[in-house]
Design a protein around this motif. Structure first.
Motif, PDB file in Angstrom:
ATOM      1  N   PHE A  50     -15.335 -15.275 -79.776  1.00 10.48           N
ATOM      2  CA  PHE A  50     -15.378 -16.911 -79.705  1.00 10.48           C
ATOM      3  C   PHE A  50     -15.105 -17.309 -78.448  1.00 10.48           C
ATOM      4  CE2 PHE A  50     -12.808 -15.520 -83.917  1.00 10.48           C
ATOM      5  CZ  PHE A  50     -14.078 -15.732 -84.345  1.00 10.48           C
ATOM      6  N   PHE A  51     -15.936 -18.609 -78.390  1.00  8.58           N
ATOM      7  CA  PHE A  51     -15.909 -19.681 -77.051  1.00  8.58           C
ATOM      8  C   PHE A  51     -15.130 -20.919 -77.465  1.00  8.58           C
ATOM      9  CE2 PHE A  51     -19.042 -16.538 -76.582  1.00  8.58           C
ATOM     10  CZ  PHE A  51     -19.070 -16.065 -75.410  1.00  8.58           C
ATOM     11  N   GLU A  52     -15.421 -21.503 -78.549  1.00 10.91           N
ATOM     12  CA  GLU A  52     -15.096 -22.696 -78.594  1.00 10.91           C
ATOM     13  C   GLU A  52     -13.698 -22.929 -79.613  1.00 10.91           C
ATOM     14  OE1 GLU A  52     -17.148 -24.996 -77.625  1.00 10.91           O
ATOM     15  OE2 GLU A  52     -18.801 -24.019 -77.119  1.00 10.91           O
ATOM     16  N   ASP A  53     -13.481 -24.252 -79.748  1.00  9.82           N
ATOM     17  CA  ASP A  53     -12.040 -24.576 -80.305  1.00  9.82           C
ATOM     18  C   ASP A  53     -12.280 -25.016 -81.919  1.00  9.82           C
ATOM     19  OD1 ASP A  53     -13.413 -27.080 -80.254  1.00  9.82           O
ATOM     20  OD2 ASP A  53     -11.807 -28.021 -79.115  1.00  9.82           O
ATOM     21  N   SER A  54     -13.420 -24.809 -82.477  1.00 11.66           N
ATOM     22  CA  SER A  54     -13.578 -24.776 -83.744  1.00 11.66           C
ATOM     23  C   SER A  54     -14.844 -23.999 -84.201  1.00 11.66           C
ATOM     24  CB  SER A  54     -13.550 -26.202 -84.105  1.00 11.66           C
ATOM     25  OG  SER A  54     -15.114 -26.814 -84.019  1.00 11.66           O
ATOM     26  N   VAL A  55     -14.483 -23.844 -85.725  1.00 12.70           N
ATOM     27  CA  VAL A  55     -15.552 -22.902 -86.483  1.00 12.70           C
ATOM     28  C   VAL A  55     -17.063 -23.556 -86.182  1.00 12.70           C
ATOM     29  CG1 VAL A  55     -16.420 -21.638 -88.537  1.00 12.70           C
ATOM     30  CG2 VAL A  55     -14.096 -21.396 -87.663  1.00 12.70           C
ATOM     31  N   LYS A  56     -17.045 -24.723 -86.567  1.00 10.45           N
ATOM     32  CA  LYS A  56     -18.279 -25.478 -86.531  1.00 10.45           C
ATOM     33  C   LYS A  56     -18.886 -25.508 -85.166  1.00 10.45           C
ATOM     34  CE  LYS A  56     -19.969 -30.241 -87.320  1.00 10.45           C
ATOM     35  NZ  LYS A  56     -19.848 -31.376 -87.743  1.00 10.45           N
ATOM     36  N   ARG A  57     -18.058 -25.577 -84.241  1.00  5.12           N
ATOM     37  CA  ARG A  57     -18.577 -25.542 -82.698  1.00  5.12           C
ATOM     38  C   ARG A  57     -19.089 -24.067 -82.230  1.00  5.12           C
ATOM     39  NH1 ARG A  57     -17.377 -29.700 -79.026  1.00  5.12           N
ATOM     40  NH2 ARG A  57     -17.007 -28.242 -77.304  1.00  5.12           N
ATOM     41  N   GLU A  58     -18.382 -23.104 -82.848  1.00  2.09           N
ATOM     42  CA  GLU A  58     -19.100 -21.802 -82.753  1.00  2.09           C
ATOM     43  C   GLU A  58     -20.168 -21.654 -83.414  1.00  2.09           C
ATOM     44  OE1 GLU A  58     -17.866 -19.115 -81.127  1.00  2.09           O
ATOM     45  OE2 GLU A  58     -15.854 -19.935 -80.358  1.00  2.09           O
ATOM     46  N   ILE A  59     -20.357 -21.997 -84.621  1.00  2.00           N
ATOM     47  CA  ILE A  59     -21.803 -21.914 -85.192  1.00  2.00           C
ATOM     48  C   ILE A  59     -22.778 -22.769 -84.368  1.00  2.00           C
ATOM     49  CG2 ILE A  59     -23.176 -22.512 -87.272  1.00  2.00           C
ATOM     50  CD1 ILE A  59     -21.033 -20.383 -87.742  1.00  2.00           C
ATOM     51  N   GLU A  60     -22.309 -23.980 -83.870  1.00  2.00           N
ATOM     52  CA  GLU A  60     -23.390 -24.823 -83.084  1.00  2.00           C
ATOM     53  C   GLU A  60     -23.939 -24.334 -82.028  1.00  2.00           C
ATOM     54  OE1 GLU A  60     -22.053 -29.018 -84.879  1.00  2.00           O
ATOM     55  OE2 GLU A  60     -21.263 -28.386 -83.025  1.00  2.00           O
ATOM     56  N   PHE A  61     -22.646 -23.485 -81.306  1.00  2.18           N
ATOM     57  CA  PHE A  61     -23.087 -22.778 -80.067  1.00  2.18           C
ATOM     58  C   PHE A  61     -24.309 -21.733 -79.940  1.00  2.18           C
ATOM     59  CE2 PHE A  61     -22.303 -19.319 -77.004  1.00  2.18           C
ATOM     60  CZ  PHE A  61     -22.155 -20.081 -75.766  1.00  2.18           C
ATOM     61  N   ILE A  62     -24.318 -21.035 -81.127  1.00  2.00           N
ATOM     62  CA  ILE A  62     -25.352 -19.904 -81.199  1.00  2.00           C
ATOM     63  C   ILE A  62     -26.573 -20.537 -81.522  1.00  2.00           C
ATOM     64  CG2 ILE A  62     -24.916 -19.426 -83.295  1.00  2.00           C
ATOM     65  CD1 ILE A  62     -26.305 -16.818 -80.600  1.00  2.00           C
ATOM     66  N   LEU A  63     -26.606 -21.630 -82.292  1.00  2.00           N
ATOM     67  CA  LEU A  63     -27.845 -22.284 -82.678  1.00  2.00           C
ATOM     68  C   LEU A  63     -28.343 -22.990 -81.540  1.00  2.00           C
ATOM     69  CD1 LEU A  63     -26.736 -23.741 -86.077  1.00  2.00           C
ATOM     70  CD2 LEU A  63     -28.168 -21.801 -85.649  1.00  2.00           C
ATOM     71  N   LYS A  64     -27.581 -23.495 -80.593  1.00  2.00           N
ATOM     72  CA  LYS A  64     -28.056 -24.332 -79.504  1.00  2.00           C
ATOM     73  C   LYS A  64     -28.554 -23.287 -78.538  1.00  2.00           C
ATOM     74  CE  LYS A  64     -26.611 -27.198 -75.602  1.00  2.00           C
ATOM     75  NZ  LYS A  64     -25.385 -27.973 -75.028  1.00  2.00           N
ATOM     76  N   ASN A  65     -28.009 -22.210 -78.213  1.00  2.00           N
ATOM     77  CA  ASN A  65     -28.614 -21.233 -77.247  1.00  2.00           C
ATOM     78  C   ASN A  65     -29.659 -20.528 -77.597  1.00  2.00           C
ATOM     79  OD1 ASN A  65     -26.642 -21.023 -74.673  1.00  2.00           O
ATOM     80  ND2 ASN A  65     -25.290 -21.629 -76.315  1.00  2.00           N
ATOM     81  N   THR A  66     -29.968 -20.423 -79.141  1.00  2.38           N
ATOM     82  CA  THR A  66     -31.195 -19.811 -79.543  1.00  2.38           C
ATOM     83  C   THR A  66     -32.424 -20.445 -80.027  1.00  2.38           C
ATOM     84  OG1 THR A  66     -30.309 -19.520 -81.525  1.00  2.38           O
ATOM     85  CG2 THR A  66     -29.593 -17.585 -80.110  1.00  2.38           C
ATOM     86  N   ASN A  67     -32.113 -21.972 -79.772  1.00  2.00           N
ATOM     87  CA  ASN A  67     -33.017 -22.960 -80.413  1.00  2.00           C
ATOM     88  C   ASN A  67     -33.412 -22.621 -82.126  1.00  2.00           C
ATOM     89  OD1 ASN A  67     -33.312 -24.297 -78.070  1.00  2.00           O
ATOM     90  ND2 ASN A  67     -34.656 -23.073 -77.230  1.00  2.00           N
ATOM     91  N   ALA A  68     -32.257 -22.200 -82.786  1.00  2.00           N
ATOM     92  CA  ALA A  68     -32.579 -21.758 -84.051  1.00  2.00           C
ATOM     93  C   ALA A  68     -32.205 -22.690 -85.096  1.00  2.00           C
ATOM     94  CB  ALA A  68     -31.881 -20.219 -84.366  1.00  2.00           C
ATOM     95  N   LYS A  69     -32.551 -22.661 -86.386  1.00  2.00           N
ATOM     96  CA  LYS A  69     -31.931 -23.622 -87.299  1.00  2.00           C
ATOM     97  C   LYS A  69     -31.063 -22.592 -87.983  1.00  2.00           C
ATOM     98  CE  LYS A  69     -33.421 -26.100 -91.305  1.00  2.00           C
ATOM     99  NZ  LYS A  69     -34.570 -26.846 -92.264  1.00  2.00           N
ATOM    100  N   ALA A  70     -30.117 -23.192 -88.551  1.00  2.00           N
ATOM    101  CA  ALA A  70     -29.138 -22.530 -89.245  1.00  2.00           C
ATOM    102  C   ALA A  70     -29.364 -22.062 -90.833  1.00  2.00           C
ATOM    103  CB  ALA A  70     -27.523 -23.244 -89.643  1.00  2.00           C
ATOM    104  N   SER A  71     -29.220 -20.577 -90.785  1.00  2.00           N
ATOM    105  CA  SER A  71     -29.506 -19.962 -92.344  1.00  2.00           C
ATOM    106  C   SER A  71     -28.167 -20.402 -93.123  1.00  2.00           C
ATOM    107  CB  SER A  71     -29.421 -18.363 -91.978  1.00  2.00           C
ATOM    108  OG  SER A  71     -29.448 -17.735 -93.263  1.00  2.00           O
ATOM    109  N   GLU A  72     -28.354 -21.161 -93.900  1.00  2.00           N
ATOM    110  CA  GLU A  72     -27.521 -21.718 -94.718  1.00  2.00           C
ATOM    111  C   GLU A  72     -27.012 -20.623 -95.744  1.00  2.00           C
ATOM    112  OE1 GLU A  72     -25.850 -24.429 -94.534  1.00  2.00           O
ATOM    113  OE2 GLU A  72     -27.024 -25.434 -92.993  1.00  2.00           O
TER     114      GLU A  72
END
Length: 240
Positions: free
Chosen positions: A91-113
């Protein structure tokens, strides 16, 4: 559908001149592969070496003809998702949502809903991941990695701290990965969990070496006892 192979060739890892992994060679097609061993046998080290999170003294890890360790970090993160045994380490971020966004930003990926739904993390979006229960943290930790839809998924003791819903979420996630033709390697020290995972093959690791390659059907308690793994017979007898 992809049939790309993950090849681990003569992999050796040392820490402070002490061998942690010795001459490990694996050839893994898409599917679910279990690494079974007692504590301190080298399971986590093997997964981290495959993900290029630790230095390799000898050997290499090849996927689709490309050496994973030679890829830049962002590209590696697009190919390999490593889920920590201790979820709070990732974990790096202060919310679960930001954790999810962190990996997506760093991999240029679209979230797997589908992944988010299977693991049930949507309701935890506004919570601080460091304040979650052990089971919640593990589900969020896994989701925050595999949401990027990598072809290789490494799960390190994913059933730890899980309640019934957590167990079912991991089983459903593995079924989803099979349908997506991913290569999944799951590290376990509990032989009973193999019945939930239903792996295509089982590799027994002991003192940093792969000592057995077998299947769930062929794995017997004599092998488990030989390598200091709690046997299924003992677990069942203790429950009576």
């Amino acid at each position: 559908m992809s049939n790309k192979l993950l090849k681990v060739s003569n992999l050796t890892v040392e820490f402070f001149k002490k061998v942690a992994l010795e001459d490990i060679t694996l050839e893994l097609p898409p599917g679910v592969h279990a690494i079974l061993g007692p504590n301190s046998s080298g399971k986590s080290t093997l997964l981290k070496a495959i993900a290029s999170l630790i230095p390799i003294k000898k050997g290499e890890v090849i996927y689709d003809g490309i050496s994973i360790s030679k890829l830049p970090p962002k590209k590696r993160a697009q190919i390999v998702g490593y889920c920590w045994q201790n979820p709070y380490q990732g974990f790096f971020e202060d919310s679960v949502k930001r954790e999810i966004e962190f990996i997506l930003k760093n991999t240029n990926a679209k979230a797997s809903e589908e992944v988010l739904e299977i693991l049930g993390v949507n309701k935890l979006y506004e919570k601080n991941p460091f304040r979650l229960s052990g089971g919640e943290a593990r589900r969020v930790s896994i989701a925050s990695i595999v949401v990027a839809d990598q072809p290789i998924i490494l799960l390190d003791e994913p059933f730890n701290d899980m309640d019934l819903d957590g167990y079912l979420s991991i089983v459903n996630l593995l079924s989803f990965f099979r349908k997506r033709n991913k290569t999944v390697i799951i590290a376990l020290n509990n032989s009973m969990h193999l019945n939930l995972v239903k792996p295509d093959d089982v590799f027994v690791i002991y003192s940093g070496r792969i000592v057995e390659k077998t299947t769930l059907r062929e794995l017997n308690d004599d092998v488990l006892e030989k390598y200091n793994i709690v046997t299924r017979k003992l677990i069942l007898e203790s429950a009576c």
